[in-house]
Design a protein around this motif. Structure first.
Motif, mmCIF file in Angstrom:
data_model
loop_
_atom_site.group_PDB
_atom_site.id
_atom_site.type_symbol
_atom_site.label_atom_id
_atom_site.label_comp_id
_atom_site.label_asym_id
_atom_site.label_seq_id
_atom_site.Cartn_x
_atom_site.Cartn_y
_atom_site.Cartn_z
ATOM 1 N N THR A 140 5.714 54.079 123.636
ATOM 2 C CA THR A 140 6.636 52.950 123.709
ATOM 3 C C THR A 140 7.407 52.767 122.404
ATOM 4 O OG1 THR A 140 5.262 51.864 125.364
ATOM 5 C CG2 THR A 140 6.828 50.476 124.166
ATOM 6 N N GLU A 141 6.722 52.857 121.267
ATOM 7 C CA GLU A 141 7.410 52.666 119.977
ATOM 8 C C GLU A 141 8.491 53.716 119.759
ATOM 9 O OE1 GLU A 141 5.067 52.124 116.462
ATOM 10 O OE2 GLU A 141 3.611 50.878 117.515
ATOM 11 N N ILE A 142 8.209 54.952 120.109
ATOM 12 C CA ILE A 142 9.198 56.023 119.939
ATOM 13 C C ILE A 142 10.364 55.808 120.884
ATOM 14 C CG2 ILE A 142 9.591 58.505 120.229
ATOM 15 C CD1 ILE A 142 6.708 58.862 119.151
ATOM 16 N N LEU A 143 10.091 55.424 122.137
ATOM 17 C CA LEU A 143 11.161 55.141 123.086
ATOM 18 C C LEU A 143 12.064 54.034 122.568
ATOM 19 C CD1 LEU A 143 12.627 55.364 125.810
ATOM 20 C CD2 LEU A 143 10.886 53.810 126.753
ATOM 21 N N GLU A 144 11.462 52.936 122.065
ATOM 22 C CA GLU A 144 12.270 51.826 121.540
ATOM 23 C C GLU A 144 13.123 52.276 120.363
ATOM 24 O OE1 GLU A 144 9.254 48.886 120.808
ATOM 25 O OE2 GLU A 144 9.229 48.253 122.918
ATOM 26 N N ARG A 145 12.568 53.123 119.488
ATOM 27 C CA ARG A 145 13.319 53.641 118.343
ATOM 28 C C ARG A 145 14.498 54.506 118.810
ATOM 29 N NH1 ARG A 145 9.794 57.126 114.944
ATOM 30 N NH2 ARG A 145 8.304 55.588 115.653
ATOM 31 N N VAL A 146 14.257 55.362 119.792
ATOM 32 C CA VAL A 146 15.315 56.223 120.337
ATOM 33 C C VAL A 146 16.412 55.374 120.964
ATOM 34 C CG1 VAL A 146 15.835 57.903 122.148
ATOM 35 C CG2 VAL A 146 13.851 58.249 120.667
ATOM 36 N N LEU A 147 16.024 54.374 121.745
ATOM 37 C CA LEU A 147 17.021 53.517 122.392
ATOM 38 C C LEU A 147 17.826 52.722 121.370
ATOM 39 C CD1 LEU A 147 14.958 52.246 125.464
ATOM 40 C CD2 LEU A 147 16.767 53.984 125.444
ATOM 41 N N ARG A 148 17.165 52.256 120.297
ATOM 42 C CA ARG A 148 17.884 51.536 119.226
ATOM 43 C C ARG A 148 18.884 52.447 118.527
ATOM 44 N NH1 ARG A 148 13.221 48.933 118.027
ATOM 45 N NH2 ARG A 148 12.637 50.446 116.447
ATOM 46 N N GLN A 149 18.469 53.678 118.235
ATOM 47 C CA GLN A 149 19.368 54.632 117.574
ATOM 48 C C GLN A 149 20.571 54.925 118.455
ATOM 49 O OE1 GLN A 149 16.827 57.978 116.759
ATOM 50 N NE2 GLN A 149 16.419 57.305 114.666
ATOM 51 N N GLU A 151 21.862 52.938 120.741
ATOM 52 C CA GLU A 151 22.720 51.742 120.711
ATOM 53 C C GLU A 151 23.512 51.674 119.411
ATOM 54 O OE1 GLU A 151 20.411 48.227 121.275
ATOM 55 O OE2 GLU A 151 19.888 48.737 123.338
ATOM 56 N N ASP A 152 22.845 51.938 118.287
ATOM 57 C CA ASP A 152 23.499 51.876 116.982
ATOM 58 C C ASP A 152 24.619 52.900 116.848
ATOM 59 O OD1 ASP A 152 21.756 49.866 116.334
ATOM 60 O OD2 ASP A 152 20.468 51.113 115.054
ATOM 61 N N GLN A 153 24.463 54.043 117.526
ATOM 62 C CA GLN A 153 25.459 55.108 117.414
ATOM 63 C C GLN A 153 26.590 54.947 118.414
ATOM 64 O OE1 GLN A 153 23.302 58.762 117.800
ATOM 65 N NE2 GLN A 153 22.420 58.607 115.755
ATOM 66 N N GLY A 154 26.522 53.964 119.262
ATOM 67 C CA GLY A 154 27.587 53.771 120.249
ATOM 68 C C GLY A 154 27.156 54.347 121.577
ATOM 69 N N ASP A 155 28.056 55.106 122.208
ATOM 70 C CA ASP A 155 27.790 55.638 123.547
ATOM 71 C C ASP A 155 26.640 56.627 123.529
ATOM 72 O OD1 ASP A 155 31.320 55.747 124.137
ATOM 73 O OD2 ASP A 155 29.909 54.139 124.575
ATOM 74 N N GLU A 156 26.968 57.881 123.344
ATOM 75 C CA GLU A 156 25.968 58.934 123.345
ATOM 76 C C GLU A 156 25.863 59.499 121.942
ATOM 77 O OE1 GLU A 156 23.970 60.198 125.853
ATOM 78 O OE2 GLU A 156 24.616 58.427 126.921
ATOM 79 N N PRO A 157 24.690 59.931 121.539
ATOM 80 C CA PRO A 157 24.536 60.520 120.214
ATOM 81 C C PRO A 157 25.480 61.698 120.025
ATOM 82 C CG PRO A 157 22.400 60.213 121.262
ATOM 83 C CD PRO A 157 23.449 59.889 122.281
ATOM 84 N N GLY A 158 26.227 61.660 118.932
ATOM 85 C CA GLY A 158 27.111 62.761 118.593
ATOM 86 C C GLY A 158 28.453 62.746 119.293
ATOM 87 N N GLU A 159 28.641 61.873 120.262
ATOM 88 C CA GLU A 159 29.883 61.856 121.008
ATOM 89 C C GLU A 159 31.021 61.373 120.119
ATOM 90 O OE1 GLU A 159 31.202 59.316 124.703
ATOM 91 O OE2 GLU A 159 29.628 60.737 125.243
ATOM 92 N N GLY A 160 32.101 62.112 120.118
ATOM 93 C CA GLY A 160 33.271 61.718 119.348
ATOM 94 C C GLY A 160 33.161 62.008 117.869
#
Length: 166
Positions: A140-149, A151-160
């Motif tokens: 759960t902690e890793i999932l929450e961290r991934v989801l926060r990252q 969100e912080d990066q915008g749409d998809e990681p690395g997009e644009g």
């Protein structure tokens, strides 16, 4: 309609997919616990597309399977992740077919990754055997961290973003 699930199963949802160096981590879980099943990149991509409702230009293998089932009048009823041995997860897909001769339920062995794609495409539930759910590590902690990252990066990681060359 199939009977309710026995009490030795727990309903889970696909919470997210994260690419890794050699595979994709698929997060499954509920309010109590989340865990990871590692799948190959192609099926991880199919799970992600199904999870996000991405329309494809041409049908992929899982789309073809779904079309065949539909054409035969067979419905996906549910997916059961029923075992884990030495880090390998096992699943069953329950299919139902009804015609003038009656109703038939078929249970087939399948990889959890393929099963999840079909469950997502057909909006059907995924269940995990309680003994499997109890033995997997809570991520759960890793999932929450991934989801926060994400969100912080915008749409998809690395997009644009463009990579800078040294």
């Amino acid at each position: 309609m199939l009977p309710d699930m026995p009490k030795d199963y727990v309903e889970v949802e696909v919470k997210g997919v994260m690419p890794t160096a050699n595979s994709c981590a698929v997060f499954l879980g509920n309010d109590d616990k989340n865990f990871v099943i590692y799948v190959d990149h192609s099926v991880g991509n199919a799970i992600s597309m199904s999870l996000h409702g991405v329309r494809k230009e041409r049908p992929l293998t899982h789309d073809l399977i779904g079309s065949i089932l539909l054409g035969l009048g067979v419905t996906v009823e549910r997916v059961l992740v029923n075992d884990v041995q030495n880090g390998t997860f096992y699943a069953r897909i329950l299919l139902a077919m009804e015609n003038e001769l009656g109703r038939k339920i078929i249970e087939i062995d399948a990889r959890p990754s393929d099963s999840m794609v079909l469950a997502l495409q057909h909006k059907k539930p995924v269940y995990v055997a309680k003994h499997v759910f109890e033995m997997v590590e809570d991520m759960t902690e890793i999932l929450e961290r991934v989801l926060r990252q994400t969100e912080d990066q915008g749409d998809e990681p690395g997009e644009g973003e463009e990579e800078e060359e040294d």
